[in-house]
Design an enzyme around this catalytic site. Structure first.
Site, PDB file in Angstrom:
ATOM      1  N   CYS A   1       0.828  -1.205   0.000  1.00  0.00           N
ATOM      2  CA  CYS A   1       0.000   0.000   0.000  1.00  0.00           C
ATOM      3  C   CYS A   1       0.869   1.263   0.000  1.00  0.00           C
ATOM      4  CB  CYS A   1      -0.984  -0.030   1.173  1.00  0.00           C
ATOM      5  SG  CYS A   1      -2.361   1.134   0.967  1.00  0.00           S
TER       6      CYS A   1
ATOM      7  N   HIS B   1      -3.803  -5.142   0.612  1.00  0.00           N
ATOM      8  CA  HIS B   1      -3.284  -5.641   1.901  1.00  0.00           C
ATOM      9  C   HIS B   1      -3.422  -7.168   1.954  1.00  0.00           C
ATOM     10  CE1 HIS B   1      -2.660  -1.832   4.111  1.00  0.00           C
ATOM     11  NE2 HIS B   1      -3.609  -1.380   3.302  1.00  0.00           N
TER      12      HIS B   1
ATOM     13  N   GLU C   1      -2.256  -9.091   4.184  1.00  0.00           N
ATOM     14  CA  GLU C   1      -2.229  -9.565   5.573  1.00  0.00           C
ATOM     15  C   GLU C   1      -3.619  -9.707   6.183  1.00  0.00           C
ATOM     16  OE1 GLU C   1      -1.596  -5.027   5.847  1.00  0.00           O
ATOM     17  OE2 GLU C   1      -1.224  -6.654   4.439  1.00  0.00           O
TER      18      GLU C   1
ATOM     19  N   SER D   1       1.428 -11.858  38.289  1.00  0.00           N
ATOM     20  CA  SER D   1       0.064 -11.340  38.313  1.00  0.00           C
ATOM     21  C   SER D   1      -0.967 -12.461  38.343  1.00  0.00           C
ATOM     22  CB  SER D   1      -0.184 -10.486  37.068  1.00  0.00           C
ATOM     23  OG  SER D   1      -0.200 -11.313  35.914  1.00  0.00           O
ATOM     24  N   GLY D   2      -0.520 -13.675  38.092  1.00  0.00           N
ATOM     25  CA  GLY D   2      -1.455 -14.786  37.968  1.00  0.00           C
ATOM     26  C   GLY D   2      -1.895 -15.004  36.537  1.00  0.00           C
ATOM     27  N   GLY D   3      -1.494 -14.093  35.635  1.00  0.00           N
ATOM     28  CA  GLY D   3      -1.861 -14.203  34.235  1.00  0.00           C
ATOM     29  C   GLY D   3      -0.880 -15.034  33.434  1.00  0.00           C
ATOM     30  N   VAL D   4      -1.186 -15.171  32.152  1.00  0.00           N
ATOM     31  CA  VAL D   4      -0.388 -16.019  31.275  1.00  0.00           C
ATOM     32  C   VAL D   4       1.033 -15.481  31.100  1.00  0.00           C
ATOM     33  CG1 VAL D   4      -0.190 -16.942  28.921  1.00  0.00           C
ATOM     34  CG2 VAL D   4      -2.429 -16.827  30.031  1.00  0.00           C
ATOM     35  N   ASP D   5       1.152 -14.167  30.822  1.00  0.00           N
ATOM     36  CA  ASP D   5       2.456 -13.603  30.473  1.00  0.00           C
ATOM     37  C   ASP D   5       3.467 -13.743  31.613  1.00  0.00           C
ATOM     38  OD1 ASP D   5       1.189 -12.865  28.132  1.00  0.00           O
ATOM     39  OD2 ASP D   5       0.810 -10.814  28.794  1.00  0.00           O
TER      40      ASP D   5
ATOM     41  N   SER E   1       3.343 -15.672  34.182  1.00  0.00           N
ATOM     42  CA  SER E   1       3.550 -17.076  34.551  1.00  0.00           C
ATOM     43  C   SER E   1       4.530 -17.765  33.596  1.00  0.00           C
ATOM     44  CB  SER E   1       2.219 -17.830  34.556  1.00  0.00           C
ATOM     45  OG  SER E   1       1.323 -17.251  35.479  1.00  0.00           O
TER      46      SER E   1
END
Length: 509
Positions: A79, A167, A169, A221-225, A227
């Site tokens: 583009c 585009h 993508e 934090s207990g979250g995925v990242d 952990s």
């Protein structure tokens, strides 16, 4: 040295989507602002120029320095990138007669060209541009057209340089993945060996080399990242890692106890800190969303700093920063307007004097989950919905009090447990409840009530950059609403949010 595709960003909303499509091919790529091109070495296999909301005809057109890229590496302009490679190399770009936006079909496709190999005539593509390429330089070959766009794609003769006006993508370009594969795999000769296992192997080695025998502290934090970051670091440095999990009083119901219990089984060294009252005190009377985030961040740093000082000789602070956080914190055109503060990018006070290590800062959220799976984390943890760093603090749309937190925790617990009971949880990217600064009239028994309104929110997304509301069954919403109103004292009305991102954000604050 990991081979990679370099993506130069001109501010397109789709730039991260280009990166995701490349990575789906097990090929590593990095995004850089067009004016901050990194050192070019042999690890780079090819370069992609993104689209842009700007025009190449403007006096302030974004102009990258391609002198060390063009003719040295395979180059694909998308583009704006295609218009730039035409306009500033002898061609002409002019305003379109009509804004070309949406679906179009290729009426001419040169499938003998390696970029378009395997694509078909009438292939649907997605256009999104107000300018059009009127003329290309003499040494450019047009290799694709639509009914309205003569120069839908071209190649520079004698160079591995291409431009495409559409585009590839986006989902609506039905053979876009084929085009990207042709460029990345066949033209750039990438070996497709960037996998979760290879990432773990490389990252563990890098962490060992970087950290040595030093100690690291990580805020969980207990979250995925956080952990996955913790387990990755633990694999690299073992007991040199200490994790701190702070209860800020804004977590989900029973989350502090439940998460601490789950971490014990993972062999991690975790310290739990109850700091609810510190957060409530700092947040008293604060209603502005950005001030809330800053207040929560300030107290977290104070508590975290106090706890980390109890651990002797800590040198490194680990964070679960992921790639979208990094990209969003760097603007193509200098400092951008703050949509909302990221709680895990920068902002650490100088007095902490700790070096930063971010083992996941090159990964998108779904890639973090795949790495976590390869590390052996449980699906119950990996499948957890994202949860904002400021927690329920930005889901209470007014000042924060323990009573408001109690109400929202109860509502949220009923909603999330209901999603699990109805086998809907895994169909949702993120869900939660918002406590609105609105009260409404209701009737319970024979009495008139004047109580709080809560909004339920559930969205589908891949990485949180865009999101659509989930069409939850009416029967489910009716059941959950009924349970909330009957069980949660202080709530007499439930609404469901049917806004998509953009224009609405996932969180309300």
């Amino acid at each position: 040295m990991t081979e990679k595709i370099l993506i130069l960003d001109f501010g397109s909303q789709y730039t991260q989507l280009i990166a995701r499509r490349v990575r789906e091919l097990n090929v590593y790529c990095e995004i850089y602002p067009y004016n901050k091109i990194p050192e070019l070495d042999n690890s780079i296999k090819g370069v992609i120029l993104s689209g842009s909301p700007y025009s190449v005809r403007d006096n302030k057109a974004l102009k990258p320095d391609l002198s060390k890229i063009k003719e040295r590496f395979p180059l694909l302009g998308v583009c704006y990138g295609a218009q730039y490679l035409s306009h500033f190399y002898g061609g002409e770009v002019a305003p379109s007669d009509t804004r070309e936006y949406g679906r179009a079909n290729l009426s001419f496709v040169n499938t003998d060209n390696p970029l378009l190999s395997g694509m078909s005539k009438n292939s649907q593509v997605w256009m999104s541009h107000g300018d059009t390429i009127v003329n290309v330089p003499d040494n450019y070959n047009i290799i694709a057209s639509t009914h309205d766009v003569k120069v839908a794609a071209y190649q520079v003769m004698g160079e591995q340089t291409w431009g495409i006006q559409f585009h590839p993508e986006v989902y609506h370009s039905t053979e876009g993945k084929t085009l990207i594969k042709n460029f990345v795999v066949d033209i750039c000769n990438c070996s497709k060996d960037w996998t979760p296992d290879s990432f773990i192997e490389t990252t563990v080695k890098e962490l060992k080399d970087k950290i040595g025998n030093n100690k690291v502290v990580l805020g969980l934090s207990g979250g995925v990242d956080s952990s996955v970051a913790a387990v990755l670091l633990h694999r690299a440095i073992g007991q040199q890692l200490t994790c701190i999990f702070v209860d800020n009083g804004l977590l989900r119901k029973n989350e502090f106890e439940n998460v601490l219990e789950s971490y014990k089984g993972m062999g991690l060294n975790v310290i739990g800190v109850d700091a609810k009252n510190d957060f409530y005190s700092e947040l008293s009377g604060v209603t502005d969303p950005e001030k809330k985030r800053k207040a929560i961040g300030k107290v977290f740093i104070d508590v975290f700093d106090k706890e980390s000082h109890k651990i002797k000789d800590v040198v490194w602070l680990a964070q679960g920063t992921i790639y979208p956080d990094v990209i969003e914190s760097v603007s193509v055109k200098g400092p951008s307007a703050t949509i909302k503060s990221h709680h895990n990018v920068g902002g650490l006070p100088d007095f902490m004097k700790l070096k930063i290590v971010e083992p996941l800062n090159l990964l998108f959220k779904d890639e973090v989950r795949r790495v976590g799976k390869a590390l052996g984390l449980s699906q119950s943890l990996l499948g957890r919905h994202p949860f904002p760093g400021p927690g329920l603090g930005i889901r209470i749309l007014s000042d924060i009090t323990p009573e408001k937190v109690r109400i929202l925790q109860e509502v949220d617990d009923i909603f999330i447990q209901g999603l699990r009971d109805w086998d809907l949880y895994d169909e949702v990217w993120q869900a939660g409840a918002m406590l609105l600064p609105v009260q409404s009239v209701g009737v319970m028994g024979d009495e008139r009530t004047y109580e709080n309104v809560v909004a339920l929110r559930a969205v589908q997304s891949t990485d949180g950059m865009t999101a659509d509301w989930v069409h939850l069954p009416y029967e489910f919403l009716a059941k959950v609403s009924n349970i909330i109103i009957n069980r949660v004292k202080g709530v007499n009305r439930v609404v469901y949010d049917i806004s998509s991102k953009p224009p609405a954000t996932i969180e309300w604050e």
